[in-house]
Write an enzyme that holds these catalytic residues in place. Structure first.
Site, PDB file in Angstrom:
ATOM      1  CG  ASP A 242      41.996  35.338  33.432  1.00  0.00           C
ATOM      2  OD1 ASP A 242      42.610  34.400  32.908  1.00  0.00           O
ATOM      3  OD2 ASP A 242      42.418  35.959  34.437  1.00  0.00           O
TER       4      ASP A 242
ATOM      5  CG  ASP B 227      41.052  27.214  35.865  1.00  0.00           C
ATOM      6  OD1 ASP B 227      41.441  26.024  35.927  1.00  0.00           O
ATOM      7  OD2 ASP B 227      41.444  28.101  36.649  1.00  0.00           O
TER       8      ASP B 227
ATOM      9  CD  GLU C  52      45.181  27.068  35.311  1.00  0.00           C
ATOM     10  OE1 GLU C  52      45.488  26.809  36.486  1.00  0.00           O
ATOM     11  OE2 GLU C  52      44.646  28.142  34.966  1.00  0.00           O
TER      12      GLU C  52
ATOM     13  N   GLY D 169      48.174  36.819  42.557  1.00  0.00           N
ATOM     14  CA  GLY D 169      48.291  37.736  43.692  1.00  0.00           C
ATOM     15  C   GLY D 169      49.733  38.155  43.901  1.00  0.00           C
TER      16      GLY D 169
ATOM     17  CG  HIS E  18      47.501  32.320  34.193  1.00  0.00           C
ATOM     18  ND1 HIS E  18      46.165  32.623  34.373  1.00  0.00           N
ATOM     19  CD2 HIS E  18      47.622  31.874  32.926  1.00  0.00           C
ATOM     20  CE1 HIS E  18      45.511  32.359  33.258  1.00  0.00           C
ATOM     21  NE2 HIS E  18      46.378  31.896  32.357  1.00  0.00           N
ATOM     22  N   GLY E  19      49.924  34.859  36.884  1.00  0.00           N
ATOM     23  CA  GLY E  19      50.640  35.283  38.082  1.00  0.00           C
ATOM     24  C   GLY E  19      51.810  36.199  37.767  1.00  0.00           C
TER      25      GLY E  19
END
Length: 287
Positions: free
Chosen positions: A77, A99, A129, A176, A203-204
C-alpha cells in the site's frame, strides 16, 4: 491483481483489501476469504515492513495462502520509496503501489513510470495515485484544505500512460475515521471509470455507509481498502477480553479472541463488497 480487479469491475463487485497487522490478522483474513469462497488482498504499509521486515511478512502470507483455494494478493500500500518498492517486488509481493500524489502531474507520472518498469521486471501488479486523499495514512497527513480531487481528464492521461492494475484517486473519501459525514463524488467516480476503464481502488473505506460502498462499487470501484477499522478491532478485542477475564493471562486465549474478532470483521466487509462465492469462479477462469 490485474486480472482479479478486472473481473471485479466487469462483474459489479469489489475485492476487500485489508492492511495486515501481524501473522494472526493475516491468517484470519485468508481464513475469512476461504470460508466465503472469496478473493482477498493482504496489504502492507511501509511502516509495517520496516517493523517486521520483508522476509517475515512474505513468510506469513506464503504460509497461509500458498495452498489456499481462493485468490490471495500480497499488495504494498501507499509507498513513496522506490527502493522499498523494488525490494517488495523482489521479495514476493504480487502487487506494488507508488504514491507520488503530492507531486505535480508530470513528476508524479515520471515517478510512476519508473515503478512501471519495476512491475514489468518482476511480473507484478501495480497501483498508482493521482489527486490527494485527505486524512492520515502511514503517518502521512493530508489536511482537508490540501486535498485535491482527481480530474477525470487527467486521470485518463495518467492511466493511459501506465497500464495500471488499480488506480487510486481522490473522490471525497478520507483515510482514518470520518469526523463528519463524508461527501463522496459519485459522478466523479463514474466519469473517471468511464474514461480510464481502469479498476478503481477506493481508499478511506473505514466509516463509509453500506449505501456509499454499493454506489461506488456499482460505478467501478473494484478494490476497497480497510485499515483503520482493523486497527481498532485488533486493539479493542484484546482490551475487551482482558476486562472480561482480568485473571486470564494465557496468551493463546487472548490471541484467539483477537483472531475471531478480526475474522468476523473481514467476513462482514467481504460480503458487503460482493466478494462471496467469487473465488473459485475466478480461479476457474484462469484455468
Amino acid at each position: 491483481m490485474k486480472p482479479l480487479l478486472r473481473d471485479a469491475m466487469d462483474n459489479g463487485y469489489a475485492v476487500a483489501a485489508f492492511n495486515l497487522v501481524d501473522y494472526n490478522t493475516t491468517k484470519a483474513m485468508v481464513k475469512a476469504a476461504e470460508e466465503l469462497n472469496a478473493p482477498v488482498i493482504c496489504q502492507t504499509s511501509s511502516k509495517t515492513i520496516k517493523y517486521f521486515s520483508h522476509k517475515e511478512i512474505v513468510s506469513w502470507v506464503r504460509t497461509v495462502a500458498e495452498d489456499s483455494p481462493v485468490p490471495v494478493v500480497l499488495h504494498l500500500d501507499h509507498c513513496h520509496d522506490i527502493a522499498m518498492i523494488e525490494e517488495c517486488a523482489k521479495a514476493g509481493w504480487t502487487s506494488i503501489m507508488i504514491d507520488a500524489s503530492e507531486l505535480p502531474f508530470e513528476q508524479n507520472l515520471e515517478q510512476s513510470l519508473k515503478v512501471r518498469e519495476i512491475a514489468e521486471k518482476y511480473g507484478v501488479g501495480m497501483e498508482a495515485e493521482l489527486g490527494q486523499i485527505m486524512g492520515v495514512e502511514d503517518d502521512m497527513v493530508v489536511d482537508e484544505a490540501d486535498s485535491v480531487l482527481t480530474d477525470p481528464e487527467d486521470a485518463k492521461r495518467f492511466c493511459d500512460a501506465l497500464d495500471l492494475s488499480a488506480f487510486a484517486c481522490a473522490v471525497g473519501t478520507a483515510h482514518g475515521y470520518y469526523k463528519g459525514e463524508p461527501v463522496v463524488d459519485f459522478d466523479r467516480i463514474q466519469a473517471i471509470n468511464t474514461l480510464t476503464k481502469t479498476p478503481m481502488a477506493l481508499h478511506g473505506g473505514t466509516g463509509l455507509s453500506d449505501e456509499t460502498f454499493a454506489k461506488a462499487i456499482a460505478r467501478g470501484a473494484a478494490k476497497v481498502n480497510i485499515s483503520t477499522n482493523l486497527k481498532h478491532v485488533w486493539v479493542k478485542s484484546f482490551v475487551d477480553y482482558h476486562l472480561a477475564k482480568p485473571t486470564d493471562f494465557e496468551p493463546l486465549r487472548v490471541g484467539d479472541a483477537q483472531y475471531q474478532a478480526c475474522k468476523a470483521m473481514f467476513h462482514g466487509f467481504i460480503e458487503k463488497f460482493g466478494g462471496k462465492d467469487r473465488g473459485s469462479a475466478f480461479v476457474a477462469k484462469l484455468g
